[in-house]
Design a protein around this motif. Structure first.
Motif, mmCIF file in Angstrom:
data_model
loop_
_atom_site.group_PDB
_atom_site.id
_atom_site.type_symbol
_atom_site.label_atom_id
_atom_site.label_comp_id
_atom_site.label_asym_id
_atom_site.label_seq_id
_atom_site.Cartn_x
_atom_site.Cartn_y
_atom_site.Cartn_z
ATOM 1 N N GLN A 135 12.585 8.479 -7.799
ATOM 2 C CA GLN A 135 12.441 7.077 -7.406
ATOM 3 C C GLN A 135 11.541 6.953 -6.182
ATOM 4 O OE1 GLN A 135 16.542 5.901 -6.857
ATOM 5 N NE2 GLN A 135 16.764 5.351 -9.009
ATOM 6 N N SER A 136 10.491 7.749 -6.133
ATOM 7 C CA SER A 136 9.649 7.796 -4.934
ATOM 8 C C SER A 136 8.985 6.457 -4.643
ATOM 9 C CB SER A 136 8.584 8.881 -5.095
ATOM 10 O OG SER A 136 7.788 8.653 -6.251
ATOM 11 N N GLU A 137 8.515 5.751 -5.683
ATOM 12 C CA GLU A 137 7.824 4.484 -5.450
ATOM 13 C C GLU A 137 8.777 3.441 -4.882
ATOM 14 O OE1 GLU A 137 4.857 1.352 -7.777
ATOM 15 O OE2 GLU A 137 5.463 3.234 -8.718
ATOM 16 N N CYS B 13 10.931 1.928 2.377
ATOM 17 C CA CYS B 13 10.437 2.479 3.640
ATOM 18 C C CYS B 13 9.499 1.487 4.310
ATOM 19 C CB CYS B 13 9.720 3.807 3.377
ATOM 20 S SG CYS B 13 8.949 4.547 4.837
ATOM 21 N N GLY B 14 8.595 0.905 3.511
ATOM 22 C CA GLY B 14 7.693 -0.111 4.056
ATOM 23 C C GLY B 14 8.428 -1.344 4.541
ATOM 24 N N VAL B 15 9.458 -1.746 3.803
ATOM 25 C CA VAL B 15 10.257 -2.902 4.217
ATOM 26 C C VAL B 15 10.908 -2.643 5.572
ATOM 27 C CG1 VAL B 15 12.316 -4.259 3.693
ATOM 28 C CG2 VAL B 15 10.678 -3.738 1.888
ATOM 29 N N PHE C 61 0.829 -1.203 0.000
ATOM 30 C CA PHE C 61 0.000 0.000 0.000
ATOM 31 C C PHE C 61 0.865 1.256 0.000
ATOM 32 C CE2 PHE C 61 -3.599 -2.307 2.506
ATOM 33 C CZ PHE C 61 -3.606 -3.294 1.541
ATOM 34 N N LEU C 62 1.908 1.266 0.849
ATOM 35 C CA LEU C 62 2.718 2.477 1.012
ATOM 36 C C LEU C 62 3.407 2.907 -0.284
ATOM 37 C CD1 LEU C 62 3.765 4.666 2.860
ATOM 38 C CD2 LEU C 62 5.541 3.111 3.664
#
Length: 423
Positions: free
Chosen positions: A381-383, A389-391, A110-111
Motif C-alpha cells: 500500500q505504498s501509494e 505521509c503528504g497529508v 506529487f509524493l
C-alpha cells in the motif's frame, strides 16, 4: 521554490509595497489559506469513490499554474489595488496564493506518485525540496537584498545588484525547466517498475541496494535445474526472502507513530523555525541571520541524500533523533524569546550558537523526513501510505504555522532587535 522566492524578496518588497513590515503576516495568512486545497482533494480522493482524476495530467496542470503565477510576479508584483478603502498588494496576494496551492498540493499529489518510481527517486524528491530553499537564498545573497551600513542608529540599505523582477524571472525559468523535466521523466516511462529496475541497476546512487537485490531478489527469475523445473534450493531461498521482506514491513502502530513523527518534524521545519528564525539570529548581526539560513539550506539537500548511505530503521532511534531535533528547535525558540537581548551577553557566542542550532535542526529534520517517507513507502500500500505521509506533512506544517502566527503577530511575544543599535 515559488513561495520561497517571495520570502527571499521580503526586504525589497516591504520597502516598496504599502503594507511595509506588516506584509509578511498577510503573506503568511495567504499561504495558510492555500492549505484548503489539499484538504478538499483529500476529502474527494478518499471520501468520494467516484472521484478519480489521472495523476500525471493533474501534476502537469499544477506545474503550469506555478509557471503562470511565477511569470505574473515578474510583471505584477509591484501593482496594488484599493480593497475596502485601503491600498493593498492584491496581485501579489493572488499570485502567491496560486504558488502556495501548488506547494501544498505537492505533498498529497506529487509524493504519492513517487510510489510508482524506483526508491532512489524518493530521496531525490526530498533532495529537490531542499534545493528549492537553497537556490532562492543563494540567488538572494548574490542580489544583495539586505546589505546596509549603519550611519548612527539608522540603517542605509544599498541598492540590489538586480531587480525583484529579474529575480522572479530566474525562478520562472527554473520552474519551466522543472515542468519540462517532469514531462520528460513521465514520457521516458521511469514510473514503471520494470523500466526503473533496468535503468537504476548498478547506478552509483543505488549501488548497495542494487547489489543486494541482484543477489537475492524475490522478484528475480528462479534458477532452473536440469529438468527445467525450479531448483528446490532456489524455491526455499525465495520463500525465506519473502518472509524477510514481510517482516521488514511496518505494523499498524509503527505506521501511526511514523505519521505522528512526520507531522512533528514538519511542524518544526516548516512552521515554527521559519516564524522565529529572524528573532533568534538578528540580535547578533545581519550576517548571523544570512549565514544561518544559507548554511541550513546547504545542509538540507545534503541530509536528504544521507539515507542512501546510512538508513536507520529502528523506531526507538528515530524517536530519539526526533526528540533531539525538538530540543534544538526549543533552543532556537529560547534564543528568539531572548531577543533583543543576547545569550551570555555575548555577540560572538550567540552568533555561533544561533548558526549551529539552525544548521543542526535543518540537517536532522531533512534526514528524518526522508527516512520516514522511505519507511512508509514499503509494502503493498505504498501509494496510499505516501498519500497520508503528504497529508501529515501539511497537517504538521499548518499546525506549526497556526500556533506561531498569533504568538508572533497578535500577542507579540517576540521582539525585534534594532538593525543599528545605539552605541
Amino acid at each position: 521554490m515559488g513561495t520561497n522566492s517571495v520570502w527571499m524578496q521580503l526586504p525589497l518588497l516591504t520597502a516598496e509595497l504599502p503594507e511595509h513590515w506588516n506584509l509578511p503576516s498577510y503573506l503568511a495568512a495567504v499561504v495558510q489559506i492555500a492549505c484548503i486545497a489539499p484538504l478538499i482533494y483529500t476529502v474527494l480522493h478518499k471520501g468520494v469513490k467516484s472521484f478519480t482524476l489521472p495523476t500525471p495530467p493533474l501534476i502537469v496542470a499544477f506545474l503550469l499554474l506555478a509557471c503562470a503565477c511565477q511569470l505574473g510576479l515578474v510583471f505584477l508584483w509591484q501593482n496594488t489595488a484599493v480593497v475596502f478603502g485601503t491600498e493593498r498588494s492584491l496581485p501579489l496576494y493572488l499570485l502567491l496564493f496560486g504558488l502556495a496551492i501548488v506547494n501544498a498540493m505537492s505533498s498529497v499529489l506529487f509524493l504519492p506518485f513517487m510510489a510508482q518510481f524506483h526508491p532512489a527517486y524518493l530521496n531525490a524528491y526530498f533532495h529537490g525540496m531542499g534545493l528549492s530553499a537553497l537556490i532562492p537564498s543563494v540567488l538572494s545573497l548574490i542580489q544583495g537584498t539586505s546589505n546596509y551600513e549603519c550611519i548612527g542608529s539608522i540603517p542605509h540599505y544599498f541598492p540590489p545588484r538586480f531587480s525583484v523582477s529579474i529575480f522572479f524571472l530566474v525562478i520562472f525559468l527554473w520552474t519551466c525547466l522543472a515542468t519540462a523535466s517532469f514531462g520528460a521523466l513521465y514520457i521516458s516511462g521511469a514510473h514503471t517498475h520494470e523500466h526503473s529496475k533496468k535503468v537504476h541497476e548498478g547506478t552509483p546512487l543505488n549501488e548497495n541496494l542494487s547489489s543486494n537485490s541482484n543477489r537475492s531478489s524475490p522478484c528475480s527469475s528462479p534458477e532452473l535445474n536440469e529438468t527445467g523445473s525450479p531448483a528446490v534450493d532456489t524455491i526455499t531461498t525465495n520463500a525465506e526472502e519473502s518472509k524477510t521482506v514481510e517482516s521488514s514491513m511496518i505494523t499498524g502502530f509503527e505506521y501511526v507513530f511514523l505519521l505522528f513523527l512526520t507531522a512533528l518534524v514538519n511542524a518544526q521545519m516548516n512552521g515554527i523555525i521559519p516564524s522565529i528564525q529572524s528573532y533568534a539570529a538578528l540580535p547578533y548581526s545581519q550576517d548571523t541571520y544570512h549565514y544561518g539560513i544559507t548554511f541550513s539550506n546547504v545542509v538540507s539537500p545534503l541530509a536528504s541524500f544521507a539515507p542512501f548511505f546510512l538508513s536507520i530503521r529502528s523506531l526507538p532511534i528515530l524517536g530519539t533523533m526526533t526528540a533531539t531535533s525538538s530540543l534544538v528547535t526549543s533552543f532556537i525558540i529560547y534564543l528568539a524569546a531572548l531577543s533583543p537581548n543576547l545569550i551570555f551577553n555575548s555577540q560572538g557566542w550567540g552568533s555561533v550558537l544561533s548558526i549551529t542550532s539552525a544548521v543542526v535542526a535543518a540537517g536532522l529534520h531533512s534526514y528524518l523526513r526522508v527516512v520516514f517517507a522511505s519507511l512508509l513507502r514499503e509494502g503493498n500500500q505504498s501509494e496510499s501510505r505516501l498519500f497520508w505521509c503528504g497529508v501529515f506533512i501539511q497537517i504538521g506544517s499548518f499546525i506549526g504555522s497556526a500556533v506561531m502566527f498569533p504568538l508572533v503577530n497578535v500577542f507579540g511575544l517576540f521582539r525585534s532587535a534594532q538593525a543599528c543599535p545605539s552605541p
